[in-house]
Design a protein around this motif. Structure first.
Motif, PDB file in Angstrom:
ATOM      1  N   LEU A  28       0.743  -1.437  -0.093  1.00  0.00           N
ATOM      2  CA  LEU A  28      -0.409   0.174  -0.022  1.00  0.00           C
ATOM      3  C   LEU A  28       0.927   1.748   0.425  1.00  0.00           C
ATOM      4  CD1 LEU A  28      -3.440  -1.240   2.434  1.00  0.00           C
ATOM      5  CD2 LEU A  28      -3.090  -1.268   0.188  1.00  0.00           C
ATOM      6  N   THR A  29       2.213   1.384   0.596  1.00  0.00           N
ATOM      7  CA  THR A  29       2.611   2.221   0.930  1.00  0.00           C
ATOM      8  C   THR A  29       3.575   2.715  -0.767  1.00  0.00           C
ATOM      9  OG1 THR A  29       2.947   1.769   3.077  1.00  0.00           O
ATOM     10  CG2 THR A  29       4.835   3.170   2.041  1.00  0.00           C
ATOM     11  N   VAL A  45      -0.788   4.219   6.919  1.00  0.00           N
ATOM     12  CA  VAL A  45      -0.476   3.858   8.528  1.00  0.00           C
ATOM     13  C   VAL A  45      -1.292   3.605   9.311  1.00  0.00           C
ATOM     14  CG1 VAL A  45       0.427   6.394   9.123  1.00  0.00           C
ATOM     15  CG2 VAL A  45       1.135   6.076   7.420  1.00  0.00           C
ATOM     16  N   LYS A  46      -2.902   3.964   9.723  1.00  0.00           N
ATOM     17  CA  LYS A  46      -3.923   3.426   9.939  1.00  0.00           C
ATOM     18  C   LYS A  46      -3.409   2.072  10.279  1.00  0.00           C
ATOM     19  CE  LYS A  46      -6.543   7.271   8.886  1.00  0.00           C
ATOM     20  NZ  LYS A  46      -8.388   7.805   8.851  1.00  0.00           N
ATOM     21  N   ALA A  87      -9.018  -1.756  12.464  1.00  0.00           N
ATOM     22  CA  ALA A  87      -7.696  -0.824  11.603  1.00  0.00           C
ATOM     23  C   ALA A  87      -7.932  -0.664   9.786  1.00  0.00           C
ATOM     24  CB  ALA A  87      -6.362  -1.100  11.534  1.00  0.00           C
ATOM     25  N   VAL A  88      -8.162  -1.474   9.298  1.00  0.00           N
ATOM     26  CA  VAL A  88      -8.715  -1.943   8.008  1.00  0.00           C
ATOM     27  C   VAL A  88     -10.365  -0.817   7.720  1.00  0.00           C
ATOM     28  CG1 VAL A  88     -10.167  -3.367   6.797  1.00  0.00           C
ATOM     29  CG2 VAL A  88      -7.809  -3.783   6.991  1.00  0.00           C
ATOM     30  N   TYR A  89     -11.440  -0.694   8.315  1.00  0.00           N
ATOM     31  CA  TYR A  89     -12.475   0.382   8.936  1.00  0.00           C
ATOM     32  C   TYR A  89     -12.344   1.482   8.713  1.00  0.00           C
ATOM     33  CZ  TYR A  89     -16.818   2.106   9.927  1.00  0.00           C
ATOM     34  OH  TYR A  89     -17.758   2.790  10.183  1.00  0.00           O
ATOM     35  N   ASP A  90     -10.971   1.500   9.491  1.00  0.00           N
ATOM     36  CA  ASP A  90     -10.711   3.015  10.162  1.00  0.00           C
ATOM     37  C   ASP A  90     -10.088   3.348   8.833  1.00  0.00           C
ATOM     38  OD1 ASP A  90     -10.605   5.232  11.886  1.00  0.00           O
ATOM     39  OD2 ASP A  90      -7.896   4.490  12.251  1.00  0.00           O
ATOM     40  N   ALA A  91      -8.902   2.580   8.407  1.00  0.00           N
ATOM     41  CA  ALA A  91      -8.787   3.365   6.743  1.00  0.00           C
ATOM     42  C   ALA A  91      -9.093   3.543   6.017  1.00  0.00           C
ATOM     43  CB  ALA A  91      -7.598   1.717   6.545  1.00  0.00           C
ATOM     44  N   ASP A  92     -10.618   2.983   5.761  1.00  0.00           N
ATOM     45  CA  ASP A  92     -11.361   3.818   5.003  1.00  0.00           C
ATOM     46  C   ASP A  92     -11.360   2.740   3.319  1.00  0.00           C
ATOM     47  OD1 ASP A  92     -13.640   4.737   4.330  1.00  0.00           O
ATOM     48  OD2 ASP A  92     -13.453   6.323   3.482  1.00  0.00           O
ATOM     49  N   PHE A  93     -10.475   1.826   2.945  1.00  0.00           N
ATOM     50  CA  PHE A  93     -10.339   1.531   1.756  1.00  0.00           C
ATOM     51  C   PHE A  93     -11.663   0.420   1.703  1.00  0.00           C
ATOM     52  CE2 PHE A  93      -6.234   0.139   4.084  1.00  0.00           C
ATOM     53  CZ  PHE A  93      -5.695   1.503   3.401  1.00  0.00           C
ATOM     54  N   VAL A  99     -11.952  -7.704   1.403  1.00  0.00           N
ATOM     55  CA  VAL A  99     -10.494  -8.398   0.960  1.00  0.00           C
ATOM     56  C   VAL A  99      -9.553  -8.902   2.141  1.00  0.00           C
ATOM     57  CG1 VAL A  99      -8.202  -7.189   0.156  1.00  0.00           C
ATOM     58  CG2 VAL A  99     -10.772  -7.114  -1.161  1.00  0.00           C
ATOM     59  N   TYR A 100      -9.812  -8.196   3.410  1.00  0.00           N
ATOM     60  CA  TYR A 100      -8.980  -8.498   4.526  1.00  0.00           C
ATOM     61  C   TYR A 100      -9.263  -9.597   5.256  1.00  0.00           C
ATOM     62  CZ  TYR A 100      -7.299  -7.750   9.159  1.00  0.00           C
ATOM     63  OH  TYR A 100      -6.713  -8.523  10.636  1.00  0.00           O
TER      64      TYR A 100
END
Length: 134
Positions: A28-29, A45-46, A87-93, A99-100
């Protein structure tokens, strides 16, 4: 990434859950740097927050006295998975949570396959019937 190593805490789903987050972040980075996408970088980062969420989940289990219902390894495994989801929810992908979950399932399958393969190989090497005599 040593898949066959025995876990100290958690159950057989704990390591793959950590590995998915650990393997996803560099991709992702790099994608964020290549596309110059700020949201993608912030989401990457999230994902680090998953470790904080894990500790909060373990603390919550203790406060709610759920550690009396579940064993320590189960509490840790639940906390790692739920922390990753948060964390994935917070990242808002977009489509991040499905997918996770799919990635964790695939990594768990790979982990099980490698562990079984290594165990079979070790059985062949340690079984006296397979020793070659000169």
């Amino acid at each position: 990434m040593h898949l066959a190593k025995t876990l100290i805490r958690g159950d057989q789903t704990t390591r793959p859950t950590y590995q998915v987050t650990g393997l996803t972040r560099p991709f992702l980075t790099l994608a964020a740097l290549y596309t110059d996408d700020e949201q993608l970088h912030c989401g990457s980062v999230k994902l680090v927050c998953a470790f904080i969420y894990v500790r909060l989940m373990i603390f919550s289990y203790r406060i709610l006295r759920l550690d009396r219902v579940f064993t320590g390894p189960t509490v840790y495994a639940h906390a790692v998975f739920i922390g990753g989801l948060l964390a994935v929810y917070d990242a808002d992908f977009p489509f991040g949570i499905p997918v996770y979950v799919i990635q964790v399932g695939l990594m768990t399958s790979l982990h099980r396959f490698v562990a079984d393969y290594v165990q079979r190989k070790m059985w062949v090497f340690t079984n006296p019937a397979f020793d070659e005599k000169p």
